[in-house]
Each structure stands twice: as C-alpha cells, then as structure tokens.
Design a protein around this motif. Structure first.
Motif, short mmCIF file in Angstrom:
data_model
loop_
_atom_site.label_atom_id
_atom_site.label_comp_id
_atom_site.label_asym_id
_atom_site.label_seq_id
_atom_site.Cartn_x
_atom_site.Cartn_y
_atom_site.Cartn_z
N ARG A 4 -13.28 67.43 -2.32
CA ARG A 4 -14.41 68.30 -2.63
C ARG A 4 -14.20 69.49 -3.44
O ARG A 4 -14.43 70.24 -4.23
N GLU A 46 -8.75 61.48 7.50
CA GLU A 46 -10.31 61.97 7.26
C GLU A 46 -10.46 63.35 6.77
O GLU A 46 -10.75 63.76 5.86
N TYR A 71 -17.92 61.10 2.40
CA TYR A 71 -19.04 61.51 3.37
C TYR A 71 -19.11 60.49 4.37
O TYR A 71 -19.41 60.63 5.41
N GLN A 97 -10.69 71.33 8.44
CA GLN A 97 -11.46 70.26 8.81
C GLN A 97 -10.98 69.68 10.00
O GLN A 97 -11.71 68.98 10.98
N ASN A 112 -16.79 59.79 6.82
CA ASN A 112 -16.48 60.54 7.93
C ASN A 112 -17.75 60.71 8.63
O ASN A 112 -17.98 60.75 9.84
N LYS A 113 -19.05 60.34 8.08
CA LYS A 113 -20.16 60.40 8.86
C LYS A 113 -20.23 59.18 9.94
O LYS A 113 -20.83 59.61 11.15
N LYS A 149 -11.25 65.06 2.87
CA LYS A 149 -12.42 65.89 2.61
C LYS A 149 -11.93 66.84 1.56
O LYS A 149 -12.82 67.63 1.15
N ILE A 166 -16.41 61.56 -3.40
CA ILE A 166 -17.31 62.48 -2.58
C ILE A 166 -18.28 61.76 -1.68
O ILE A 166 -18.17 61.82 -0.39
N VAL A 167 -18.75 60.70 -2.17
CA VAL A 167 -20.01 59.95 -1.51
C VAL A 167 -19.25 59.03 -0.45
O VAL A 167 -19.44 59.05 0.73
#
Lengths: 178, 387
Positions: free
Chosen positions: B86, B79, B144, B366, B147-148, B83, B140-141
């Motif tokens: 980005r 994860e 995201y 991260q 990870n969310k 990241k 990136i989406v």
C-alpha cells in the motif's frame, strides 16, 4: 571366513519416541555400532545415531564434473574440430547453444553417480544380511521400531547389553545370529 | 506481549524512518537540478521495493497452499512485508504523473502515428495509468484478506479458516502471476517499446520471490535467538531457507539464460539490440558480475549443507543476494536510459535506500502489531507438539 555365533541384539519398540529415547541412551552409554530400522523416516533419528558425512557428495561432484565437461566436449568436438558447419552465420564455437545439453548431462551424471555411489557405499547388492534373522523383523516395514546393537561393538557384552536393552523398556529383546 | 517484536527494534524502526525521509528528501533536492534523472532512479527503486512486498505476498500464499514448518517462522514477516504494497501504491502516484518523462512512447515527440495500432492503443497514457491502478487494487485487496483471515485465525482458532486462506491463495497465486507479468511489461519492458520477451515477467517474479526470501531469512536470523521464534527455528529450518534460496537462484539463472539463448539464436533486428546494449561497454561488466555473484558463487555455496545450517553465514549470503537482485533490476532497466554503460548518480542510491527506509519502517511497524508466531494454526500446533 570365521563365523560369529552372535551378530548382535535386536530390541523392538512400539513407538518412534521410545526408539529415539533408546538410541540416545545407547549412545550415551558408549555404544557406537548400532543401527535403527523404522517403517517411516523418523525426524532426528539420523542425528541421534551419530550420522556422519559420507563420500556420496564427492562422488556426485565428480560425476557432475564428468557430465559437464563430457557434455560440452560432445558438442564442441564435432562442431568446432571434427565437422565444422556454418549454421546461420554463427561462429563454430557457439557455446551458448551448448549450455542446455551440458547442463542436462551434468544433472544426469550427477544423479546417476548419486544413486549408484550410494548403493556401492552401502554395500549393495547384499543377498544375505543377518538382521533378517531377528524374529518379527518384517514389522520394521509396518508398525514397529527396531534398534540393533552389534556384537562387534567394543562395549558389547551379551549379558550386560541385554540387561541394558531390557531396562530401556524394549517390547522384546532378541538375539540375532550371524 | 512478550511474544511480539522485542523493544530494541523501536530504534531500528525510527532509524529506518529517519533514513528514509532524509535520503528521499536529499534525492528530491538533487532532483531540482535534473528531474528526469531523479525519476529514472526513482523508477528502479520503486520496481525493486514493490517487488519485495509482492515477493512476500507470493511466498505467503505459496506457504498457505503447501504448508511446511519453514513457513510458520516466516508467516508474520511475510504478512508484514506484503502490507508495504500500500505504501508503494502511494509512491506510484508521482510516477504516473510524469509518464512522458520516462517512457519514450508517451514523450511529446513520439511519432505515435507510426506505431502499430494495438501498440498505440495499449501504450497510451490513460490505459497505462488505469492498469497500474488496477494492479495495486488487486494486490491490496488480496493482501487485505490474507491478513484479515490470518488475524481471525489468531483470535478465534477456528479450524475452517485455514481452508479459507487456501481458497484465497490458490487463485491469488494465479492473479499474482498475471498482474506481475503485465506490470513488468508496463513499468520496465515498455522503456524500450520495440523489444519484447515473453519470459520477462517470470524473471521479475523469481527476483521478487528471491529478494523476499532473502530478506526474511536475514530478519529471522536476528530474531531467532529469543522467544517465540527460538521455539521453532533450528539449523534444519535455515537449511530449508537455504534450499529455497538455492531454488530461486537456479530458477533466476535458468530463466535469464533461456531468454538470452532464444534471442541470441534468433538474432533478429528487433530483439538483439537489447542484449547488444547490455553486453557491451560498462554493462558487460555488470552482466559478468550477475553471472558470477548472482548465480555461480551463491549456487555453489548453497549446495553445501554446512553453509545452509549456519544462520549467520546464510544471512550474509542472503544479504548478498538482495544486493544482486537490485543490480539485476538495474541491468534490466537502466540501459534504456544509459546505453553506453552505467553512470554514477547519487539519486540512484538516495532513492533506493530512501524508499527502502520507508519500506523497512512500515514493515517493522506492521510486525510489532501481532505475535511473531501465528496462533492456532492447526499445522503449526502439530509441529510444536511433535517436533
């Protein structure tokens, strides 16, 4: 062949953890000729039993090498020596095009030697094996876990070993005739 | 929190940042004497490190789909690695600004009227830029939400989140496959716009998966002696990592050889010069090194169980595979600029290690934000209580 009256003692357990615990204790107590029978693969059991490396990898390696060189020769000989043909202006020894079949035969021979090597080293085919004399042994393929201590183990003593297994909280301990 | 990254990694993180800034700065300084060369080096480093992050994303989604103990030890690393994409999006901006310097189809002297109509439309600077922005937006989406949801799972422990992660990962893998195929065609294959190969994108995907798996294997080796990873990391788990590396090594060889065999057998004038350049002069030695060190030696070593179960040996082997993955990307792309053979440029090393330093810095920062093991994953709790 001389017949032993007793092949070993079979202990039945209700859970995989109980069996694993019993195997560890038996190894600690010095038993070396033992085997376990379970309805499904139990993680860590092979290590607990003192799983040792076998000669299967060597047999597979030899089988693989035979397949590799055999497969290459199978194409090299007719294309280069036996019946050379000009195909698309390529050299007779067009080794890149030999690779797929060489690879396939390597895998095939290695896989076949793994299966048959394993069967041979396990002593198959075995039409008769004493463990099937143990009562309720068919449950080993359903929901029970079995531990066998063989009589030829130097530590084996019909009375003491039986006592030992009972103390391990076996569900049932039975004698296995040869 | 004692379950997160141990404090001694602060210094590694700062060191990575310093190394990254200094080396990238030095490369830029060298760039003032030769911008074209600087950006050629930069492109290789960019492709490699973007691939590292994307490889992390792909393995992460794969693990959400199939499960398995191996992935829980890696999950947080993957994860965090994902990241970094980005950061790579920011680093893509300079490349998009200098497209005509790198790509012959965009160069001012290019005879665009002679190009086939579709190629002229596809390989236009606007469309190229738009596509690159689209790839990064999609990645990136995806990252995201991966990870969310995972952070939500840590917080609430709601069992339904696993399902959501899976519903995202299935289509996500499909998106990954398509975008990486197109991105590799854009960024690398179009350096030689006359040549094409349909297996090319697959080679990049496998290289990404291989380098990401190798990197997390090395990091897990360093973290495995202390809690919480020591709870689940066993020699058997390293055996699994070794098997994954073996699979990707074999797949890389399989795909690379398939591409070669098909083009070699076809022997067509549009296709064969690509391999002629890569199998002659100094490039022949690079190709030979790839066969030996990217396939033959790792393949035989990874077959052996005693190597896969000794974490230090396995990590050393994984580090070697990371180096070979860089060389593979170098061999795939750079002959477009240096057809006679590999040349020595300080910027090659400066940009590669420089971007790597920034990558590692972001990765570690991260990683420290959350516990090293995922909390409340129903499948992990099963492993911890029955393993």
């Amino acid at each position: 062949m001389r017949k032993h009256a007793l092949y070993g003692l079979m202990a039945e357990f209700e859970t995989a953890d109980a069996l694993l615990e019993a195997v560890r204790k038996a190894r600690e107590a010095g038993y070396r000729r033992l085997d376990a029978y379970t309805p499904f693969p139990v993680e860590g059991l092979a290590d607990a039993l003192g799983f040792h490396t076998t000669r299967v990898p060597l047999i597979v390696l030899i089988g693989g090498l035979i397949g590799c060189f055999g497969g290459f020769f199978l194409q090299y000989y007719p294309n280069v020596i036996g019946y050379p043909l000009n195909i698309g202006g390529k050299p007779y020894d067009s080794w890149p095009s030999f690779i797929p079949i060489t690879f396939e035969l390597t895998i095939l021979c290695a896989a076949l030697s793994a299966v048959f090597g394993m069967l041979a080293l396990n002593g198959f085919p075995t039409p008769y094996h004493p463990v099937f004399n143990a009562p309720r042994f068919e449950l080993a393929s359903q929901n029970r876990f079995f531990l066998l201590l063989e009589a030829r183990d130097p530590k084996f003593d019909a009375e003491k070993t039986k006592q030992f297994l009972v103390e391990l909280k076996a569900f049932e301990v039975s004698e296995v005739a040869t | 929190m004692n379950d997160s990254l141990p404090p001694q990694y602060d210094r590694v993180q700062q060191g990575s940042l310093v190394a990254g800034v200094v080396l990238l700065g030095l490369s830029i300084a060298l760039g003032f004497s030769n911008w074209t060369q600087f950006f050629r080096s930069y492109l290789v480093a960019f492709i490699f490190w973007t691939g590292m992050g994307l490889g992390c994303m792909a393995i992460l989604m794969l693990h959400h789909m199939v499960g398995g103990t191996w992935g829980f030890a890696l999950r947080r690393l993957l994860e965090s690695g994902a990241k970094t994409v980005r950061l790579m999006a920011v680093l893509a901006i300079p490349l998009l600004l200098i497209v005509p310097k790198l790509y012959s189809w965009a160069a001012p002297e290019a005879d665009r009227a002679a190009m086939p109509p579709f190629k002229r439309f596809y390989l236009s600077r606007t469309f190229f830029t738009g596509r690159t922005i689209f790839y990064f937006a999609a990645w990136i989406v995806l990252i995201y939400f991966l990870n969310k949801f995972s952070a939500e799972q840590d917080r609430t422990g709601e069992p339904g989140i696993l399902r959501r992660l899976q519903n995202l990962s299935g289509p996500g893998l499909l998106i990954y496959g398509l975008t990486v195929t197109y991105a590799s065609v854009d960024w690398a294959m179009s350096l030689e716009p006359k040549w094409f190969s349909t297996i090319y994108g697959m080679i990049f995907m496998v290289t990404q998966a291989l380098s990401a798996t190798a990197l997390v294997t090395v990091v897990v080796m360093f973290l495995s002696d202390r809690k919480p990873l020591s709870d689940i990391v066993t020699p058997l788990l390293f055996n699994d990592f070794g098997n994954l590396l073996l699979v990707f090594t074999m797949l890389w060889a399989y795909l690379s050889f398939s591409q070669y065999l098909i083009i070699w057998a076809g022997n067509l004038q549009d296709e064969i010069p690509w391999y002629m350049a890569r199998a002659s002069g100094g490039w022949a030695w690079v190709a030979l090194a790839l066969i030996v060190f990217h396939f033959a030696i790792p393949f035989f070593l990874l077959l052996m169980r005693f190597i896969k179960r000794r974490k230090r040996i396995l990590a050393a082997l994984a580090a070697g595979l990371i180096v070979m993955s860089v060389i593979d990307i170098y061999w795939l792309t750079v002959p477009a600029f240096e057809p006679k053979g590999p040349e020595f440029h300080l910027t090659d090393y400066g940009t590669l290690i420089g971007i790597g330093g920034l990558w590692m810095w972001l990765f570690l920062s991260q990683l420290r934000k959350r516990p090293l093991l995922p909390l409340h994953d129903p499948r992990l709790e099963e492993v911890l209580h029955h393993g």
